[in-house]
Design a protein around this motif. Structure first.
Motif, PDB file in Angstrom:
ATOM      1  N   ARG A 281      44.044  36.680  42.385  1.00  0.00           N
ATOM      2  CA  ARG A 281      42.959  36.348  43.636  1.00  0.00           C
ATOM      3  C   ARG A 281      43.148  37.768  44.358  1.00  0.00           C
ATOM      4  N   GLU A 282      44.180  38.055  44.613  1.00  0.00           N
ATOM      5  CA  GLU A 282      44.278  39.274  45.821  1.00  0.00           C
ATOM      6  C   GLU A 282      43.354  40.613  44.995  1.00  0.00           C
ATOM      7  N   ALA A 283      43.666  40.693  43.750  1.00  0.00           N
ATOM      8  CA  ALA A 283      42.962  41.920  43.261  1.00  0.00           C
ATOM      9  C   ALA A 283      41.409  41.624  43.078  1.00  0.00           C
ATOM     10  N   TRP A 284      41.150  40.403  42.939  1.00  0.00           N
ATOM     11  CA  TRP A 284      39.463  39.920  42.845  1.00  0.00           C
ATOM     12  C   TRP A 284      38.988  40.225  44.223  1.00  0.00           C
ATOM     13  N   GLU A 285      39.604  39.855  45.155  1.00  0.00           N
ATOM     14  CA  GLU A 285      39.058  40.041  46.425  1.00  0.00           C
ATOM     15  C   GLU A 285      38.808  41.508  46.681  1.00  0.00           C
ATOM     16  N   ARG A 286      39.726  42.411  46.237  1.00  0.00           N
ATOM     17  CA  ARG A 286      39.637  43.973  46.306  1.00  0.00           C
ATOM     18  C   ARG A 286      38.152  44.382  45.849  1.00  0.00           C
ATOM     19  N   LEU A 287      38.050  43.834  44.471  1.00  0.00           N
ATOM     20  CA  LEU A 287      36.942  44.168  43.635  1.00  0.00           C
ATOM     21  C   LEU A 287      35.660  43.809  44.328  1.00  0.00           C
ATOM     22  N   GLN A 288      35.617  42.734  44.971  1.00  0.00           N
ATOM     23  CA  GLN A 288      34.255  41.933  45.452  1.00  0.00           C
ATOM     24  C   GLN A 288      34.026  42.862  46.722  1.00  0.00           C
ATOM     25  N   LYS A 289      34.936  43.230  47.412  1.00  0.00           N
ATOM     26  CA  LYS A 289      34.870  43.939  48.630  1.00  0.00           C
ATOM     27  C   LYS A 289      34.013  45.210  48.586  1.00  0.00           C
ATOM     28  N   ASP A 290      34.211  45.735  47.315  1.00  0.00           N
ATOM     29  CA  ASP A 290      33.597  47.283  47.033  1.00  0.00           C
ATOM     30  C   ASP A 290      32.722  46.960  45.718  1.00  0.00           C
ATOM     31  N   ILE A 291      31.491  47.101  45.968  1.00  0.00           N
ATOM     32  CA  ILE A 291      30.614  46.995  44.776  1.00  0.00           C
ATOM     33  C   ILE A 291      30.683  48.142  43.976  1.00  0.00           C
ATOM     34  N   ASN A 292      31.105  49.412  44.259  1.00  0.00           N
ATOM     35  CA  ASN A 292      31.099  50.397  43.440  1.00  0.00           C
ATOM     36  C   ASN A 292      32.454  50.581  42.752  1.00  0.00           C
ATOM     37  N   ILE A 293      33.399  49.634  42.944  1.00  0.00           N
ATOM     38  CA  ILE A 293      34.663  49.634  42.220  1.00  0.00           C
ATOM     39  C   ILE A 293      34.431  48.697  41.099  1.00  0.00           C
ATOM     40  N   PHE A 294      34.846  49.193  39.796  1.00  0.00           N
ATOM     41  CA  PHE A 294      34.725  48.368  38.476  1.00  0.00           C
ATOM     42  C   PHE A 294      36.087  48.085  37.947  1.00  0.00           C
ATOM     43  N   SER A 295      37.098  48.787  38.339  1.00  0.00           N
ATOM     44  CA  SER A 295      38.310  48.746  37.696  1.00  0.00           C
ATOM     45  C   SER A 295      39.317  49.102  38.799  1.00  0.00           C
ATOM     46  N   LEU A 296      40.368  48.420  38.616  1.00  0.00           N
ATOM     47  CA  LEU A 296      41.539  48.776  39.719  1.00  0.00           C
ATOM     48  C   LEU A 296      42.663  49.249  38.933  1.00  0.00           C
ATOM     49  N   PRO A 297      43.353  50.374  39.522  1.00  0.00           N
ATOM     50  CA  PRO A 297      44.605  51.019  38.616  1.00  0.00           C
ATOM     51  C   PRO A 297      45.591  50.030  38.869  1.00  0.00           C
ATOM     52  N   VAL A 298      46.428  49.787  38.138  1.00  0.00           N
ATOM     53  CA  VAL A 298      47.682  48.925  38.260  1.00  0.00           C
ATOM     54  C   VAL A 298      49.049  49.884  37.986  1.00  0.00           C
ATOM     55  N   VAL A 299      49.521  50.291  39.380  1.00  0.00           N
ATOM     56  CA  VAL A 299      50.461  51.287  39.308  1.00  0.00           C
ATOM     57  C   VAL A 299      52.038  50.964  39.801  1.00  0.00           C
ATOM     58  N   HIS A 300      52.939  51.302  39.235  1.00  0.00           N
ATOM     59  CA  HIS A 300      54.511  50.754  39.504  1.00  0.00           C
ATOM     60  C   HIS A 300      55.161  52.206  39.733  1.00  0.00           C
ATOM     61  N   GLU A 301      55.686  52.397  41.031  1.00  0.00           N
ATOM     62  CA  GLU A 301      56.488  53.483  41.503  1.00  0.00           C
ATOM     63  C   GLU A 301      55.732  54.777  40.999  1.00  0.00           C
ATOM     64  N   GLY A 302      54.553  54.825  41.211  1.00  0.00           N
ATOM     65  CA  GLY A 302      53.496  56.111  41.176  1.00  0.00           C
ATOM     66  C   GLY A 302      53.018  56.003  39.686  1.00  0.00           C
ATOM     67  N   ARG A 303      53.629  55.572  38.697  1.00  0.00           N
ATOM     68  CA  ARG A 303      53.171  55.699  37.407  1.00  0.00           C
ATOM     69  C   ARG A 303      52.056  54.718  36.977  1.00  0.00           C
ATOM     70  N   PRO A 304      50.882  54.913  36.382  1.00  0.00           N
ATOM     71  CA  PRO A 304      49.853  54.256  35.997  1.00  0.00           C
ATOM     72  C   PRO A 304      50.399  53.275  34.994  1.00  0.00           C
ATOM     73  N   LEU A 305      49.962  51.841  34.908  1.00  0.00           N
ATOM     74  CA  LEU A 305      50.473  51.012  33.709  1.00  0.00           C
ATOM     75  C   LEU A 305      49.103  50.424  33.110  1.00  0.00           C
ATOM     76  N   GLY A 306      47.895  50.585  33.720  1.00  0.00           N
ATOM     77  CA  GLY A 306      46.751  50.356  33.114  1.00  0.00           C
ATOM     78  C   GLY A 306      45.608  49.900  34.069  1.00  0.00           C
ATOM     79  N   LEU A 307      44.620  49.357  33.476  1.00  0.00           N
ATOM     80  CA  LEU A 307      43.612  49.011  34.632  1.00  0.00           C
ATOM     81  C   LEU A 307      43.083  47.643  34.403  1.00  0.00           C
ATOM     82  N   LEU A 308      42.908  47.031  35.534  1.00  0.00           N
ATOM     83  CA  LEU A 308      42.302  45.777  35.625  1.00  0.00           C
ATOM     84  C   LEU A 308      40.699  45.947  35.830  1.00  0.00           C
ATOM     85  N   HIS A 309      40.172  45.534  34.805  1.00  0.00           N
ATOM     86  CA  HIS A 309      38.503  45.434  34.753  1.00  0.00           C
ATOM     87  C   HIS A 309      37.707  44.296  35.518  1.00  0.00           C
ATOM     88  N   LYS A 310      36.815  44.601  36.238  1.00  0.00           N
ATOM     89  CA  LYS A 310      35.993  43.398  36.942  1.00  0.00           C
ATOM     90  C   LYS A 310      35.617  42.457  35.941  1.00  0.00           C
TER      91      LYS A 310
END
Length: 574
Positions: A281-310
């Protein structure tokens, strides 16, 4: 069971029942076999057939030295039967190279018996076994090198003291263990480890061999990193006779020209990442706020784990009761783990090739950019393709019509870019000696052929992803490179050019060693057969110089190179 294996080993040693197989080591650039490694096996119907079991039992039985000597004898005997010019790589443990066991005269006697030369042999020393008596080992290695043998460190990264062996023994080759090559295209840690080895080998003047290359994706990454020599099932399995399969190597004529412009870091935009335990839900709110963002990077301790796609969230919420079922769950359960991760210094062509080759189901919209494994931002495929298209148009517009290499405008832009990056590099000015007499005597068609051949040689030898090769015009070329082994590479180009160019002369001129033509004053005189002059400007502090200053230094160095020994002049700008 232990006694049975010991008896089996005793039987194998007494009857010499060792088989030698050969696995190719391939030169990617030349698309040919560089050498073969001899791999020893026990009888096919024996519990000691596999090499690890065979040598493990021998070590526990205290007969490793006897087994290794038999393996060397079988390898020499089998290799001599094939009469090949390529290198033979043979394994020797540090223990057998230490006194009193090491007997150089016995090794030389073995080679003489089978008509082999030390210059054909590469001694592989495995890092898996500790080398406790380092001074004695260095003494043996020094003797081997003095006799003409080459030395390799095997299995780097898996054993006791690989970097220490590397520093102390100064090997000709270092073989990266297959563990670090397996799935390197999907493992950022392995990628960064191997990248650091490439940089280290370049600085130490050592040649890397990537072991265990088994598929096209691994080959692509190895090539992108600038590793030239590979070994693995992709190019050949161990067989009783020397053979290789080169069909998987890329057709040089189809290679995409290297980008001369921006890198991954120039295209990436920093998108604030989310932690893996953040709710959907929190991630979806982020995606809705900015119409130019279509994916959110998911990162743990600075290292990328993958992308959450809209589109993925919309797909989940679009199902019956989807929002109620999924919105409180962590985003880690919904990310795409096949995200493309590239280093910030990757060229655009490297990224585009990986985007196309790594996934045949769909073209990824985004790629993750990292700096030494730490998340730096996101790049979009649309921006990437747009930039590459612009570069292609620019290159075609200013390319030399004969060689298709970048001309004066791209050369100036590249020089300006490198000075602004503030990383040390070499600016190399290349000129063909006595080119006008060659044109006058042999004709312009031969002259054009000579120019295209030098272009091919420069591209072949300066083929690292960060190298730049340009054609100023006529018989003048420019190379910009960050590699430090420039002197060796220029000498290789000179030798190859001499062979290629001199083959174009009539036999009588080759025998005389000169050609007769009119000089610039209209007087007839003898000119040497054509050769190349290299003027090397090493720029250690790019921020202290402007493009026109480098051009002036290069022009002066060009004059000096015409008078220098071997037509090669170097100058360092501190």
């Amino acid at each position: 069971m232990k006694d049975r294996l010991h008896d089996e080993l005793k039987h194998i040693l007494s009857d010499g029942l060792i088989t030698s197989l050969f696995q190719p080591i391939v030169d990617i650039d030349k698309q040919e076999v560089f050498g073969y490694e001899s791999l020893s096996r026990g009888p096919s119907d024996s519990p000691l057939h596999a090499a690890p079991v065979l040598f493990d039992v021998a070590e526990k039985s205290g007969v490793s030295g006897e087994l290794e000597e038999i393996c060397l004898t079988v390898a020499a005997k089998n290799w001599s039967a094939h009469a090949l010019d390529s290198y033979l790589f043979v394994n020797m443990s540090p223990s057998i190279l230490l006194p009193p066991r090491f007997r150089g005269f016995r090794l030389m006697k073995l080679l003489h018996q089978y008509h082999l030369k030390p210059e054909q042999i590469v001694i592989e020393i495995s890092e898996r076994y500790p080398a406790l008596q380092l001074q004695e080992l260095k003494s043996s290695i020094s003797w081997l090198k003095s006799q003409g043998f080459k030395v390799a460190i095997d299995d780097l990264g898996t054993g006791y003291s690989g970097l220490k062996l590397w520093a102390d023994l100064k090997p000709d080759f270092v073989k990266i263990d297959r563990h670090f090559i397996r799935d390197i295209h999907d493992d950022l840690v392995k990628l960064e480890f191997v990248r650091s080895l490439v940089d280290l080998s370049s600085r130490l003047g050592c040649t890397l061999i990537a072991e265990g290359v088994e598929n096209q994706a691994e080959l692509n990454v190895v090539m992108d990193l600038g590793i030239v020599f590979i070994q693995g099932f992709l190019v050949g399995r161990p067989k009783p006779y020397p053979t290789a399969d080169l069909s998987s190597l890329p057709d040089k004529q189809q290679l995409v020209p290297k980008s001369t412009g921006k890198l991954a870091r120039d295209l990436c935009k920093y998108i604030e990442p989310v932690e893996p335990d953040v709710s959907l839900r929190e991630a979806w709110e982020r995606l809705q706020k900015d119409i130019n963002i279509f994916s959110l990077p998911v990162v743990h301790e600075g290292r990328p784990l993958g992308l959450l796609h809209k589109w993925r969230v919309m797909e989940l919420y679009g199902s019956q009761y989807g929002r109620a079922l999924f919105e409180k769950r962590p985003v880690i359960h919904f990310i795409g783990r096949d995200s493309l991760v590239v280093d910030q210094n990757s060229t655009l062509d490297e990224i585009s090739r990986r985007l196309i080759e790594e996934d045949f189901h769909y073209l990824k919209q985004h790629f993750i950019v990292v700096n030494q494994g730490i998340y730096a931002g996101l790049g979009t495929t649309r921006t990437l393709l747009k930039q590459i298209t612009q570069e292609r148009i620019e290159k075609a517009r200013y390319a030399n019509p004969l060689t298709q290499l970048p001309g004066n405008v791209p050369i100036n832009n590249e020089l300006d870019r490198r000075l602004k990056r503030q990383l040390p590099f070499s600016f190399i000015y290349i000129d063909i000696n006595d080119f006008k007499p060659l044109n006058d005597v042999l004709g312009y068609q031969i002259g054009d052929l000579v120019i295209t051949r030098i272009a091919d040689l420069l591209l072949k030898h300066f083929n690292h992803s960060s190298d730049f090769v340009g054609h100023i015009g006529g018989d003048d070329f420019v190379v910009m490179t960050e590699m430090e082994s420039v002197a060796e590479l220029t000498h290789e180009v000179q030798v190859a050019f001499k062979a290629a160019a001199h083959s174009l002369y009539p036999q009588d001129m080759i025998q005389k060693g000169y050609m007769t033509a009119l000089d610039r004053d209209g007087l007839q005189r003898n000119f040497p057969l054509t050769s190349i002059a290299f003027a090397i400007i090493r720029v250690e502090s790019p921020c202290d110089y402007k493009p026109d200053q480098i051009a002036d230094f290069a022009a002066d160095a060009k004059k000096q190179s015409k008078k220098a020994d071997r037509f090669c002049y170097s100058r360092i700008l501190i």
